[in-house]
Design a protein around this motif. Structure first.
Motif, PDB file in Angstrom:
ATOM      1  N   VAL A  68      52.977  46.969  53.166  1.00 38.19           N
ATOM      2  CA  VAL A  68      52.439  46.703  51.832  1.00 38.19           C
ATOM      3  C   VAL A  68      51.119  45.964  51.996  1.00 38.19           C
ATOM      4  CG1 VAL A  68      52.759  45.466  49.652  1.00 38.19           C
ATOM      5  CG2 VAL A  68      54.716  46.587  50.737  1.00 38.19           C
ATOM      6  N   VAL A  69      50.091  46.442  51.314  1.00 38.66           N
ATOM      7  CA  VAL A  69      48.813  45.737  51.246  1.00 38.66           C
ATOM      8  C   VAL A  69      48.830  44.943  49.951  1.00 38.66           C
ATOM      9  CG1 VAL A  69      46.311  45.939  51.073  1.00 38.66           C
ATOM     10  CG2 VAL A  69      47.595  47.497  52.571  1.00 38.66           C
ATOM     11  N   HIS A  70      48.618  43.637  50.058  1.00 37.28           N
ATOM     12  CA  HIS A  70      48.547  42.740  48.903  1.00 37.28           C
ATOM     13  C   HIS A  70      47.079  42.408  48.644  1.00 37.28           C
ATOM     14  CE1 HIS A  70      52.383  42.007  50.877  1.00 37.28           C
ATOM     15  NE2 HIS A  70      52.834  41.431  49.784  1.00 37.28           N
ATOM     16  N   ILE A  71      46.710  42.321  47.387  1.00 37.92           N
ATOM     17  CA  ILE A  71      45.356  41.895  47.023  1.00 37.92           C
ATOM     18  C   ILE A  71      45.497  40.549  46.329  1.00 37.92           C
ATOM     19  CG2 ILE A  71      43.250  42.495  45.783  1.00 37.92           C
ATOM     20  CD1 ILE A  71      44.484  45.472  45.981  1.00 37.92           C
ATOM     21  N   GLN A  76      45.592  31.917  45.223  1.00 36.25           N
ATOM     22  CA  GLN A  76      46.510  32.104  46.344  1.00 36.25           C
ATOM     23  C   GLN A  76      45.880  31.829  47.704  1.00 36.25           C
ATOM     24  OE1 GLN A  76      47.582  36.200  45.097  1.00 36.25           O
ATOM     25  NE2 GLN A  76      49.663  35.462  45.439  1.00 36.25           N
ATOM     26  N   MET A  77      44.713  31.248  47.744  1.00 32.15           N
ATOM     27  CA  MET A  77      44.033  31.069  49.028  1.00 32.15           C
ATOM     28  C   MET A  77      44.827  30.213  50.011  1.00 32.15           C
ATOM     29  SD  MET A  77      41.760  33.180  49.075  1.00 32.15           S
ATOM     30  CE  MET A  77      41.352  32.749  50.742  1.00 32.15           C
ATOM     31  N   GLU A  78      45.562  29.234  49.542  1.00 32.93           N
ATOM     32  CA  GLU A  78      46.389  28.442  50.463  1.00 32.93           C
ATOM     33  C   GLU A  78      47.446  29.313  51.116  1.00 32.93           C
ATOM     34  OE1 GLU A  78      47.941  24.878  48.719  1.00 32.93           O
ATOM     35  OE2 GLU A  78      45.953  24.096  48.267  1.00 32.93           O
ATOM     36  N   GLY A 113      52.161  36.878  42.482  1.00 34.24           N
ATOM     37  CA  GLY A 113      50.888  36.324  42.043  1.00 34.24           C
ATOM     38  C   GLY A 113      49.661  37.094  42.465  1.00 34.24           C
ATOM     39  N   CYS A 114      49.818  38.203  43.196  1.00 34.92           N
ATOM     40  CA  CYS A 114      48.659  38.979  43.635  1.00 34.92           C
ATOM     41  C   CYS A 114      48.095  39.800  42.467  1.00 34.92           C
ATOM     42  CB  CYS A 114      49.058  39.924  44.766  1.00 34.92           C
ATOM     43  SG  CYS A 114      49.452  39.078  46.311  1.00 34.92           S
ATOM     44  N   ALA A 115      46.873  40.275  42.648  1.00 30.08           N
ATOM     45  CA  ALA A 115      46.260  41.155  41.658  1.00 30.08           C
ATOM     46  C   ALA A 115      46.805  42.570  41.789  1.00 30.08           C
ATOM     47  CB  ALA A 115      44.747  41.167  41.821  1.00 30.08           C
ATOM     48  N   ALA A 141      53.223  54.006  46.478  1.00 30.37           N
ATOM     49  CA  ALA A 141      53.532  53.275  45.245  1.00 30.37           C
ATOM     50  C   ALA A 141      52.511  52.155  45.109  1.00 30.37           C
ATOM     51  CB  ALA A 141      54.950  52.706  45.273  1.00 30.37           C
ATOM     52  N   ALA A 142      52.220  51.773  43.879  1.00 27.94           N
ATOM     53  CA  ALA A 142      51.255  50.690  43.644  1.00 27.94           C
ATOM     54  C   ALA A 142      51.549  50.021  42.314  1.00 27.94           C
ATOM     55  CB  ALA A 142      49.825  51.234  43.652  1.00 27.94           C
ATOM     56  N   TRP A 143      51.262  48.721  42.258  1.00 29.42           N
ATOM     57  CA  TRP A 143      51.425  47.925  41.049  1.00 29.42           C
ATOM     58  C   TRP A 143      50.235  46.989  40.937  1.00 29.42           C
ATOM     59  CZ3 TRP A 143      55.104  48.720  44.751  1.00 29.42           C
ATOM     60  CH2 TRP A 143      56.230  49.455  44.365  1.00 29.42           C
ATOM     61  N   SER A 144      49.945  46.558  39.712  1.00 32.48           N
ATOM     62  CA  SER A 144      48.867  45.591  39.509  1.00 32.48           C
ATOM     63  C   SER A 144      49.256  44.607  38.417  1.00 32.48           C
ATOM     64  CB  SER A 144      47.572  46.298  39.124  1.00 32.48           C
ATOM     65  OG  SER A 144      47.690  46.876  37.834  1.00 32.48           O
ATOM     66  N   ASP A 145      48.578  43.465  38.429  1.00 38.71           N
ATOM     67  CA  ASP A 145      48.669  42.496  37.347  1.00 38.71           C
ATOM     68  C   ASP A 145      47.731  43.017  36.258  1.00 38.71           C
ATOM     69  OD1 ASP A 145      48.099  40.347  35.597  1.00 38.71           O
ATOM     70  OD2 ASP A 145      48.485  38.873  37.172  1.00 38.71           O
ATOM     71  N   ASP A 146      48.275  43.365  35.102  1.00 36.57           N
ATOM     72  CA  ASP A 146      47.445  43.995  34.075  1.00 36.57           C
ATOM     73  C   ASP A 146      46.454  43.049  33.405  1.00 36.57           C
ATOM     74  OD1 ASP A 146      49.085  42.606  32.314  1.00 36.57           O
ATOM     75  OD2 ASP A 146      49.761  44.380  31.237  1.00 36.57           O
ATOM     76  N   ARG A 147      46.441  41.799  33.815  1.00 38.06           N
ATOM     77  CA  ARG A 147      45.394  40.890  33.329  1.00 38.06           C
ATOM     78  C   ARG A 147      44.089  41.125  34.076  1.00 38.06           C
ATOM     79  NH1 ARG A 147      48.283  35.312  34.241  1.00 38.06           N
ATOM     80  NH2 ARG A 147      48.902  36.490  36.085  1.00 38.06           N
ATOM     81  N   VAL A 148      44.136  41.785  35.259  1.00 41.93           N
ATOM     82  CA  VAL A 148      42.920  42.015  36.039  1.00 41.93           C
ATOM     83  C   VAL A 148      42.688  43.482  36.387  1.00 41.93           C
ATOM     84  CG1 VAL A 148      42.744  39.703  37.027  1.00 41.93           C
ATOM     85  CG2 VAL A 148      44.108  41.424  38.199  1.00 41.93           C
TER      86      VAL A 148
END
Length: 190
Positions: A68-71, A76-78, A113-115, A141-148
């Protein structure tokens, strides 16, 4: 302005301003998450990821055939730095403090919490994998945070700053993606 030569060992940095990513994988109950700076598009519906031989996650990708590739986002930098600086070899409980979840049909950990998240099935190429540490995956398969990301487009201008993606440019330097701008299609074109 002056056009100056770029040291060839650092020339790749001119192109590598894509989002910082994380990669996760799981096989036979063993799972891991790592930071990954060199992940990009490999063609339509394909991802190319550099996963070095020293990475614990690589063995899981090789055995399972999936990753899985997370964006991640600025908030989330920490987490990104933590998973990049710590190995499961020296910190067996590395994942205990991460906010993980699983999507139905995919037994691979995903960081909350990823985009966006891209589940990739490895397209085997042992020559590329062994000689260059490059893995190509088909996005299944792919998902996104619909705020971004909504309706196939990034919408950062409408989202809070902490949800912006982060881009690594070398030497410990990161940038959050900036404000969007639309341009005409060229001089004299309306």
């Amino acid at each position: 302005m002056a056009i100056k030569p770029v040291e060839l060992s650092k020339a790749y940095r001119l192109l590598q301003v894509g989002p910082t990513t994380m990669i996760s994988a799981k096989h036979d109950g063993d799972e891991n998450v790592m930071a990954a700076a060199w992940v990009g598009i490999g063609g339509p519906n394909k991802v190319v990821a550099y996963i070095g031989k020293q990475a614990d996650t690589r063995q899981l990708v090789e055995k399972s055939g999936y990753f899985v590739v997370h964006i991640p986002t600025a908030q989330q930098m920490e987490i990104v730095l933590f998973v990049g600086e710590h190995s499961k070899n020296t910190m067996p409980n590395k994942l205990d403090s991460l906010p993980l979840f699983y999507q139905e049909e995919f037994d691979i950990p995903m960081v909350e919490g990823c985009a966006g998240w891209l589940v990739c099935k490895v397209i085997p190429n042992s020559h590329q994998e062994q000689n260059f540490d490059l893995f190509m995956g088909e996005i299944v398969a792919a998902w996104s945070d619909d705020r971004v990301f909504k309706n196939g487009h990034w919408i950062f201008d409408d989202a809070p700053d902490e949800l912006r993606t982060v881009h690594y440019v070398a030497g410990g330097q990161f940038y959050a993606i900036g404000k969007g701008t639309k341009f005409n299609h060229g001089p004299g074109v309306d």
